[in-house]
Design an enzyme around this catalytic site. Structure first.
Site, PDB file in Angstrom:
ATOM      1  N   TYR A  65       0.823  -1.212   0.000  1.00  0.00           N
ATOM      2  CA  TYR A  65       0.000   0.000   0.000  1.00  0.00           C
ATOM      3  C   TYR A  65       0.854   1.257   0.000  1.00  0.00           C
ATOM      4  O   TYR A  65       2.021   1.236   0.371  1.00  0.00           O
ATOM      5  CB  TYR A  65      -0.974   0.010   1.177  1.00  0.00           C
ATOM      6  CG  TYR A  65      -0.368   0.294   2.529  1.00  0.00           C
ATOM      7  CD1 TYR A  65      -0.367   1.594   3.047  1.00  0.00           C
ATOM      8  CD2 TYR A  65       0.189  -0.716   3.295  1.00  0.00           C
ATOM      9  CE1 TYR A  65       0.173   1.862   4.298  1.00  0.00           C
ATOM     10  CE2 TYR A  65       0.735  -0.449   4.544  1.00  0.00           C
ATOM     11  CZ  TYR A  65       0.720   0.834   5.034  1.00  0.00           C
ATOM     12  OH  TYR A  65       1.265   1.100   6.264  1.00  0.00           O
ATOM     13  N   CYS A  66       0.232   2.341  -0.445  1.00  0.00           N
ATOM     14  CA  CYS A  66       0.833   3.675  -0.400  1.00  0.00           C
ATOM     15  C   CYS A  66      -0.267   4.633   0.061  1.00  0.00           C
ATOM     16  O   CYS A  66      -1.196   4.217   0.750  1.00  0.00           O
ATOM     17  CB  CYS A  66       1.413   4.076  -1.755  1.00  0.00           C
ATOM     18  SG  CYS A  66       0.180   4.214  -3.066  1.00  0.00           S
ATOM     19  N   ARG A  67      -0.195   5.897  -0.317  1.00  0.00           N
ATOM     20  CA  ARG A  67      -1.217   6.844   0.120  1.00  0.00           C
ATOM     21  C   ARG A  67      -2.545   6.619  -0.595  1.00  0.00           C
ATOM     22  O   ARG A  67      -3.590   6.585   0.027  1.00  0.00           O
ATOM     23  CB  ARG A  67      -0.738   8.288  -0.082  1.00  0.00           C
ATOM     24  CG  ARG A  67      -1.712   9.312   0.517  1.00  0.00           C
ATOM     25  CD  ARG A  67      -1.328  10.743   0.194  1.00  0.00           C
ATOM     26  NE  ARG A  67      -1.587  10.995  -1.210  1.00  0.00           N
ATOM     27  CZ  ARG A  67      -0.695  11.432  -2.105  1.00  0.00           C
ATOM     28  NH1 ARG A  67       0.522  11.697  -1.746  1.00  0.00           N
ATOM     29  NH2 ARG A  67      -1.017  11.608  -3.359  1.00  0.00           N
TER      30      ARG A  67
END
Length: 103
Positions: A65-67
């Site tokens: 995941y990221c933002r």
């Protein structure tokens, strides 16, 4: 790589005994909060990101995941090219995460 919704990601992760969570955001973003037990490897490290990924076990399932889901999709693609078959991208990323968080 599979793109999973928030609900699919949480459900699949909860039932996966072979799971590793990877946070590919910057250190500043991680400092604002993250998913518990996530391994932090900043995708903006470029070759450094690839070097860290190469140290991981290819037999594990990686939940990335990221933002918002863009960088994590790129990270999954890079991981797939390096021989990691089971990568799962969190659509919407941490900004839409409703599960447990750590500061």
């Amino acid at each position: 790589m599979a793109d999973l919704s928030q609900q699919e990601w949480q459900k699949q992760l909860a039932n996966d005994d072979n799971a590793v969570i990877i946070d590919v955001r910057t250190q500043d973003e991680v400092d604002e909060g993250h998913i518990p037990n996530a391994l932090h490897i900043d995708i903006f490290l470029g070759q450094g990101f690839m070097d860290e990924v190469k140290k991981l076990d290819t037999s594990k399932n990686y939940y990335v995941y990221c933002r918002s889901g863009g960088r994590s999709a790129q990270a999954c693609a890079v991981m797939n090219s390096l021989g990691y078959d089971n990568t799962y991208n969190l659509m919407g990323g941490f900004s839409e995460w409703e599960g447990e968080k750590t500061n």
